[in-house]
Design an enzyme around this catalytic site. Structure first.
Site, PDB file in Angstrom:
ATOM      1  N   ASP A 193      44.621  38.432  51.086  1.00 11.96           N
ATOM      2  CA  ASP A 193      44.868  39.784  50.567  1.00 11.96           C
ATOM      3  C   ASP A 193      44.451  40.877  51.552  1.00 11.96           C
ATOM      4  O   ASP A 193      44.170  42.015  51.152  1.00 11.96           O
ATOM      5  CB  ASP A 193      44.152  39.996  49.232  1.00 11.96           C
ATOM      6  CG  ASP A 193      44.727  39.128  48.121  1.00 11.96           C
ATOM      7  OD1 ASP A 193      45.915  38.774  48.210  1.00 11.96           O
ATOM      8  OD2 ASP A 193      43.984  38.809  47.171  1.00 11.96           O
ATOM      9  N   ASP A 202      51.756  36.402  48.678  1.00  2.65           N
ATOM     10  CA  ASP A 202      51.474  37.672  49.375  1.00  2.65           C
ATOM     11  C   ASP A 202      51.267  37.545  50.878  1.00  2.65           C
ATOM     12  O   ASP A 202      51.258  38.566  51.575  1.00  2.65           O
ATOM     13  CB  ASP A 202      50.227  38.368  48.797  1.00  2.65           C
ATOM     14  CG  ASP A 202      50.459  38.945  47.415  1.00  2.65           C
ATOM     15  OD1 ASP A 202      51.560  38.772  46.887  1.00  2.65           O
ATOM     16  OD2 ASP A 202      49.534  39.560  46.871  1.00  2.65           O
ATOM     17  N   ASP A 208      43.990  40.016  36.837  1.00  7.22           N
ATOM     18  CA  ASP A 208      44.311  40.363  38.223  1.00  7.22           C
ATOM     19  C   ASP A 208      43.146  41.075  38.902  1.00  7.22           C
ATOM     20  O   ASP A 208      43.226  41.413  40.075  1.00  7.22           O
ATOM     21  CB  ASP A 208      45.525  41.296  38.276  1.00  7.22           C
ATOM     22  CG  ASP A 208      46.787  40.603  37.817  1.00  7.22           C
ATOM     23  OD1 ASP A 208      47.002  39.453  38.211  1.00  7.22           O
ATOM     24  OD2 ASP A 208      47.547  41.214  37.056  1.00  7.22           O
TER      25      ASP A 208
END
Length: 324
Positions: A106, A141, A280
């Site tokens: 991330d 991602d 999340d």
């Protein structure tokens, strides 16, 4: 997942095809279509299934009894694969595994310590899977993120190669239609080894409409050799938040149930990749940490799911404590 501004013009990209950019070896691996006719695994060890048993909460059945992917976020979770694979054998099902451990996860410094540790992790996953073929969603991602670079592309390409050579069906995550444009996404996927993958995943842990994900995925597929996609529908039952909120949105609802016969062009399956009910992250509010199961969120997902029977929605709305 965060929603950067769309780059590129989707409409202008729909008919673009690129020649001579297929990857290191210039050719794509043959598609094997692992989801055709496959049964998806119902994981009795999922967070929702655990909470249902521990709290005698049958209102959670719409989540707990539905096939979902199993996430691997570090070496400490690899031993859990044994139970997943045993259940897959009993059910005659195809396990879906998500690998989520790339260095600088991330773009926030998480995940594996370095390239060597990541390569070792991938090898350990392959060893743990053994001869049981799995569909692998590789690194949500990681390709779409701002910190994608040549070093990350090399790591991902190596992971795709090792998993594919072991017989597994790799879907390299592409992001979603509100992130990067099709041309940029395709270029990154090629650098990250999609030529050896079965395809790519779309909308993992997000709430974009499936129709939008499909249109965008087709535009990406046109640029990466016609690779197939899987689409995460776990939380697509209501329109995406107007402010593009990437974390615990309100309201939200379960999307279409998983299927291996979606009747959509170049869509191998609709899946629940994100475990419904898992947070999340708090996003500055008093909410569970990322990855923690929240029965309150699970209740909301069920209660507002338009496709569920009214009785299931009503049972969720009637659920009371404990919901934390």
């Amino acid at each position: 997942m965060r929603l950067p501004l769309l780059t590129g013009a989707l409409a202008a990209s729909l008919l673009v095809t690129l020649g001579g950019c297929a990857g290191d070896d210039g050719s794509y691996a043959p598609l094997r279509h692992p989801f055709r006719g496959a049964r998806l695994l119902v994981d009795a060890d999922s967070p929702a299934a655990h909470w249902r048993r521990d709290h005698d909460a049958p209102w959670l059945d719409p989540i707990a009894n539905t096939p979902q992917a199993r996430w691997l976020t570090g070496p400490e979770e690899i031993p859990d694969l044994a139970g997943v694979l045993a259940a897959a054998r009993r059910q005659g099902a195809l396990p879906v595994v998500v690998i989520y451990h790339v260095p600088n996860l991330d773009c926030a410094g998480g995940g594996a310590r370095d390239a060597t540790a990541y390569a070792r992790f991938i090898d350990q996953v392959v060893d743990a899977l053994g001869d049981r073929r799995a569909a692998v969603i590789l690194e949500p991602d990681a390709v779409a993120a701002e910190c994608f670079d040549d070093a990350r592309a090399k790591l991902l390409a190596r992971a795709v190669r090792v998993l594919a050579d072991a017989g597994h069906h790799v879907y390299l995550d592409a992001g979603h239609p509100r992130w990067n444009g099709p041309r940029e996404t395709a270029e990154r996927l090629r650098r990250a080894g999609v030529v050896r993958a079965e395809g790519f995943s779309v909308n993992v842990s997000n709430r974009q409409p499936t129709a939008d994900s499909h249109r965008w995925g087709l535009a990406v597929s046109d640029l990466v050799g016609g690779r197939e996609m899987v689409i995460d529908t776990s939380r697509t039952g209501l329109p995406a938040p107007p402010d593009d909120q990437w974390c615990n949105a309100t309201p939200q609802a379960l999307g279409a149930p998983p299927t291996t016969a979606p009747q959509l062009e170049r869509v191998a399956a609709l899946l629940w990749v994100k475990s419904p009910g898992e947070s999340d992250g708090p996003c500055g509010r008093d909410e569970p940490a990322a990855g923690v199961f929240s029965p309150a969120q699970a209740r909301a997902l069920i209660a507002d799911a338009p496709w569920l029977p009214a009785s299931a929605r009503q049972a969720a709305r009637a659920a009371t404590a404990p919901l934390t």
